[in-house]
Write an enzyme that holds these catalytic residues in place. Structure first.
Site, PDB file in Angstrom:
ATOM      1  N   HIS A  14     -14.032  -9.283  20.061  1.00  0.00           N
ATOM      2  CA  HIS A  14     -13.390  -9.991  18.950  1.00  0.00           C
ATOM      3  C   HIS A  14     -12.438 -11.013  19.555  1.00  0.00           C
ATOM      4  O   HIS A  14     -11.454 -10.645  20.207  1.00  0.00           O
ATOM      5  CB  HIS A  14     -12.634  -9.018  18.036  1.00  0.00           C
ATOM      6  CG  HIS A  14     -11.903  -9.732  16.931  1.00  0.00           C
ATOM      7  ND1 HIS A  14     -12.526 -10.617  16.091  1.00  0.00           N
ATOM      8  CD2 HIS A  14     -10.612  -9.699  16.546  1.00  0.00           C
ATOM      9  CE1 HIS A  14     -11.640 -11.101  15.226  1.00  0.00           C
ATOM     10  NE2 HIS A  14     -10.473 -10.562  15.493  1.00  0.00           N
ATOM     11  N   ASP A  16      -9.852 -13.669  19.143  1.00  0.00           N
ATOM     12  CA  ASP A  16      -8.790 -14.504  18.559  1.00  0.00           C
ATOM     13  C   ASP A  16      -8.534 -15.639  19.539  1.00  0.00           C
ATOM     14  O   ASP A  16      -8.113 -15.392  20.676  1.00  0.00           O
ATOM     15  CB  ASP A  16      -7.517 -13.689  18.374  1.00  0.00           C
ATOM     16  CG  ASP A  16      -7.754 -12.425  17.558  1.00  0.00           C
ATOM     17  OD1 ASP A  16      -8.034 -12.545  16.369  1.00  0.00           O
ATOM     18  OD2 ASP A  16      -7.668 -11.321  18.139  1.00  0.00           O
ATOM     19  N   ASP A 126     -11.806  -8.688  11.041  1.00  0.00           N
ATOM     20  CA  ASP A 126     -10.366  -8.429  10.924  1.00  0.00           C
ATOM     21  C   ASP A 126      -9.727  -9.338   9.890  1.00  0.00           C
ATOM     22  O   ASP A 126      -8.529  -9.588   9.935  1.00  0.00           O
ATOM     23  CB  ASP A 126      -9.695  -8.623  12.293  1.00  0.00           C
ATOM     24  CG  ASP A 126      -8.309  -8.000  12.346  1.00  0.00           C
ATOM     25  OD1 ASP A 126      -7.991  -7.194  11.458  1.00  0.00           O
ATOM     26  OD2 ASP A 126      -7.541  -8.333  13.255  1.00  0.00           O
ATOM     27  N   HIS A 353      -7.174 -16.023  11.256  1.00  0.00           N
ATOM     28  CA  HIS A 353      -6.073 -15.309  10.613  1.00  0.00           C
ATOM     29  C   HIS A 353      -4.792 -15.331  11.436  1.00  0.00           C
ATOM     30  O   HIS A 353      -3.706 -15.452  10.863  1.00  0.00           O
ATOM     31  CB  HIS A 353      -6.473 -13.857  10.280  1.00  0.00           C
ATOM     32  CG  HIS A 353      -7.048 -13.089  11.413  1.00  0.00           C
ATOM     33  ND1 HIS A 353      -8.376 -12.774  11.473  1.00  0.00           N
ATOM     34  CD2 HIS A 353      -6.503 -12.585  12.541  1.00  0.00           C
ATOM     35  CE1 HIS A 353      -8.617 -12.088  12.574  1.00  0.00           C
ATOM     36  NE2 HIS A 353      -7.505 -11.968  13.251  1.00  0.00           N
TER      37      HIS A 353
END
Length: 909
Positions: A14, A16, A126, A353
């Protein structure tokens, strides 16, 4: 469940792009990760598959540094071993617009197809809650599933009775949108890292799998168990094939496969035996204790949300429709697809996010400000080119008769509805180019001496329009022609401000500033020193700066509007926490300085100044609790006894044709660890409210669920919130203020967060973020729009949507043209329908227009064209060519539109 089970191990990371490290530090780690992955896949055919986090920007980021690896990367994608797409980035749902999400899916597909197949996986690992229209957006994208980590709490295998829309019996569920669209939902009930770092040591592996298999079976409805081999920025597990072989030996009754989402979803579909829960609408974790919903990221670093609102509106609501307008009329350059893709990508790089939510370290958010500006500058350049090209095609010759030295002004309305409002333009009353032989001194002297007296503004019929003129004096300017070197000049500039009336939807209206001695009869919207009034509304300012609003259409009176509230905040960028036992401070008992600011026949404004004092920060205990990693709900810090000044300057304005009151508030924040809100008591009797979200206006409960323990019940909004009863309603629209709460105070008060100042990131460690205290100057804008009640709210929603979109104005000359001075390329109508976008498709060259039904009832969309067309067809958000739509003898298209349906119409020229 029996012994027949399959463990699907899906390798992923994941990613980010930026969060607790600045972007480039994560970027360096990404390059290493993908290098390692490619080497592993080269060396070991048993390492079968890797999911690249559902976002194609990873390819872009990697190849920016490693362009030499493109062929290797492409080969593994085409072999089906690396799965990519469908998104460009993994965006936040509640803080990004519907059109931004559509562009995200479109660009993700376009980029993925350059390498191989697009993964048709609705991937939201997420995302901080999910909007209700997600199932429809997935179905229109050719995706029949959604995989997500937040928003629903499963009850587990031993409790197969769901007790409401926010619960699921299993980690598998049916998710239904407000239009009836359904997708298979997969909740990462044990998170998207439940198969991370699988041991190869036999003893460790046995303990690992005993625990992990039981955890998965607790929620799964089938024997197809999902194990996500990866986590945030997780490196590739190089010994995974060996770990899987050990697991097979330890558990011969279980099939362990290095799987992928496509195979896993097919296996689940084949194996479904239990009846799945149907979860409807928004997934906002409402059936939780409320302490970990992350909703207060809606108010972290409000300045980012404001910049995002401007950036989105400029692209989707101004630049795209104007460029499409110019393109279909063949009056300017071709539609600049390449520039739009670049501008959208730059903007969307701020939409993950941890970025748009404002919950990263300071370096991340500094870089975001630059990206917002870069994207906006491209949008503004497109707007400038498009509006000038259209303006030059308008027939302005009739203004030559309206008065001497006519200077035409074009007002563009790029909203989906006819619009009236106050506009301003800086106009060159005289322009002297140096190329014509003027020296700087001569040009300056002539410009200063220009006589600007005896001028007035007129419409195309020669009617005088009330106008305020501000002489801006001598100014330097320049042109950048396409075929010459830059052309500098000196000009005499004036600012014209007036009310543009009934400008057609997606169209324009032309005025001219002419030499003509004719005065308009002055009138005023002041009905007293502190009273503003037009045909629809009356506003009365009280001594404390709050105001009473009377809706003259139904006689409803709203009192005490515009009081400010201030509380301490000892939470973090993710969550708000008020100090225990603290009483909020308000301006209710604080006298304000009040004065008349503007008095014209078309607009009046009152200035209100509060000289307030608030605590300087939290006390010293907060820093100690932060260092000790005390979970924020358990903190005991209080506010400091030291006070600092907070002066708030509020401007309340009313226009002649306005159906709402506009508010602008400015303040210099010098306090830390606090939250500032504005309060709007509605005194309306209702248990529910409506709020603008992505392609939808969902209804939410005023009171949280029984499980909710957090004293705060703040929630997300986009353009507005609406509280109403049968006979009356109040809409509060905003610009980039994404957090609100309906207070349980007996008055159903709407509280809108203007600022939240905190000093740490939060989550899994201590990451100080001093810039999240948001010290310095801030300006916020809102509009208060009352309405008559049931059935009338959609008109108020139109006003709220128009409030989001800036007017566009352009100066032009006297010339012939094929466009009338008042013109729109399309006319449409549809009860309870909202217009969303007008743009061109790069692949087909077709024009695409999108609307959505704001209501849960069937309605009808009608569309007429004022430009030559070949045909209409019904499309999707992916802009594919669909069924033809017949037109009547007048060329009007009619299309039945279902409840909450998102409708895209393609037009071939």
């Amino acid at each position: 469940m029996g012994t027949k089970r399959t463990a699907h191990i899906i390798s992923h990371t994941h990613w980010d792009r930026e969060w607790y490290l600045p972007y480039e530090k994560h970027h360096v780690r990404l390059v290493k990760l993908v290098d390692t992955l490619l080497d592993k896949m080269d060396q070991d055919p048993n390492y079968r598959s890797f999911f690249l986090d559902g976002q194609t920007i990873i390819l872009e980021d990697y190849l920016q540094v490693r362009p030499d690896q493109k062929d290797r990367l492409t080969k593994f994608i085409q072999d089906g071993r690396i799965l990519i797409g469908p998104w460009y980035i993994l965006q936040d749902a509640f803080l990004t617009s519907g059109e931004a999400n559509v562009r995200n899916m479109q660009i993700g597909h376009q980029d993925a197809k350059k390498y191989g197949d697009v993964s048709k996986i609705g991937y939201f690992p997420d995302t901080f809650g999910l909007v209700g229209q997600t199932p429809q957006l997935m179905q229109q994208s050719g995706i029949t599933n959604a995989l997500f980590g937040r928003g629903v709490k499963p009850t587990g295998f031993n409790n197969t009775v769901s007790d409401g829309d926010y619960e699921s019996s299993f980690s598998e569920l049916l998710w239904e949108g407000p239009d009836g669209s359904q997708v298979l939902g997969i909740l990462f009930a044990n998170w998207y890292s439940n198969g991370n770092e699988i041991p190869v040591d036999r003893e460790e592996a046995k303990a690992y799998w005993e625990r992990k298999l039981a955890d998965a079976e607790k929620y799964a409805s089938t024997g197809e168990l999902l194990f996500m081999n990866g986590c945030d920025h997780q490196p590739v597990q190089l010994d995974l094939p060996e770990a899987i072989q050990i697991a097979r030996e330890l558990y011969p009754d279980t099939t362990f496969v290095h799987s992928n989402f496509i195979d896993y979803l097919q296996a689940v579909q084949r194996s479904l035996k239990h009846e799945l829960s149907t979860v409807k609408g928004e997934l906002r974790s409402q059936r939780t204790d409320g302490w970990s919903t992350l909703v207060n990221t809606a108010s972290a670093r409000v300045y980012l949300k404001q910049m995002n609102q401007v950036g989105q509106a400029m692209l989707e609501k101004v630049a795209e429709p104007l460029a499409a307008f110019a393109h279909v009329l063949e009056v300017g350059e071709k539609y600049p697809h390449h520039l739009f893709t670049y501008a959208w990508k730059t903007l969307m790089q701020n939409h993950p996010h941890d970025s748009i939510c404002g919950c990263s370290v300071d370096e991340v958010h500094r870089e975001m400000v630059t990206r917002f500006e870069k994207s906006r500058h491209v949008a503004e350049s497109i707007v400038d080119d498009s509006k000038r090209a259209i303006a030059e095609a308008i027939d302005t010759s009739s203004f030559a008769k309206a008065g001497e030295n006519a200077l035409p002004v074009v007002v563009f309305n790029t909203t989906g509805w006819e619009r009236t409002g106050v506009v301003s333009i800086e106009l060159d009353a005289l322009r002297l180019y140096f190329r014509d032989g003027y020296t700087l001194e001569e040009a300056s002297s002539f410009a200063k001496a220009a006589d600007l007296s005896g001028r007035t503004l007129v419409d195309e019929l020669g009617n005088v329009v009330a106008c305020t003129i501000e002489d801006l004096g001598l100014q330097f300017g320049y042109d950048l022609p396409d075929d010459k070197f830059r052309q500098p000049y000196m000009s005499r500039k004036v600012k014209l401000t007036f009310e543009a009336e009934n400008v057609p939807a997606l169209g324009l209206k032309t005025y001219a500033w002419v030499k003509r001695e004719e005065k308009i009869v002055d009138s005023s919207l002041f009905a007293g020193d502190r009273v503003l009034e037009n045909e629809s509304l009356k506003v009365e300012i009280a001594d404390n700066g709050s105001f009473t609003l009377t809706d003259k259409k139904n006689g409803r009176v709203y009192r005490d509007l515009g009081v400010y509230e201030n509380t301490g905040d000892i939470g973090n960028e993710y969550m708000y926490k008020q100090p225990d036992g603290e009483a909020p401070l308000t301006t209710h008992g604080l006298p304000a300085q009040i004065r008349m600011l503007k008095d014209t026949s078309y607009q009046a404004a009152i200035e209100i100044v509060h000289d307030w004092e608030i605590p300087a920060s939290a006390n010293e205990l907060l820093e100690e609790e932060q260092r000790d990693l005390i979970y924020y709900p358990h903190r005991k810090a209080q506010r400091s006894t030291r006070m600092v000044p907070m002066q708030i300057r509020t401007i309340v304005s009313l226009s002649r044709g306005g159906n709402g009151v506009e508010i602008e508030a400015s303040f210099n924040n010098q306090a830390k660890d606090h939250r500032l809100r504005m309060l709007f008591p509605t005194d309306l009797n209702t248990q529910v409210h409506r709020v603008d979200s992505m392609f939808e206006i969902p209804q939410r409960d005023n009171t949280p669920s029984a499980e909710w323990e957090n004293p705060s019940n703040t929630q997300h909004q986009q353009a507005f919130i609406d509280v109403s009863e049968a006979e009356a309603g109040l809409v509060v629209a905003n610009l980039g203020l994404n957090e609100y709460e309906v207070l349980q105070d007996g008055r159903n008060t709407i509280a809108v967060t203007l600022l939240r100042a905190v000093g740490e990131l939060g989550d899994w460690g201590l990451f100080p973020t001093p810039e999240a205290q948001c010290l310095g100057e801030h300006t916020v804008r809102m509009a208060i729009i009352p309405y008559n009640g049931e059935g009338e709210q959609y008109g108020a929603y139109e006003q709220a949507y128009q409030f989001q979109i800036p007017w566009t104005l352009c100066q032009t000359g006297i010339h012939n043209g094929r466009i009338a001075p008042t013109y729109a390329p399309f006319r449409w109508e549809g009860d309870k329908i909202a217009f969303s976008s007008m743009k061109m498709n790069e692949g087909t060259g077709d024009l695409l227009l999108r609307w959505y039904n704001m209501s849960s009832q069937n309605t009808e969309l009608k569309l007429n064209s004022n430009i030559p067309l070949y045909s209409f067809y019904k499309s999707t958000i992916m802009e594919v060519n669909g069924p033809s739509i017949e037109t009547d003898a007048e060329g009007q298209m009619s299309l039945p539109t279902g409840p909450c349906e998102i409708v895209t119409i393609g037009i071939q020229q």
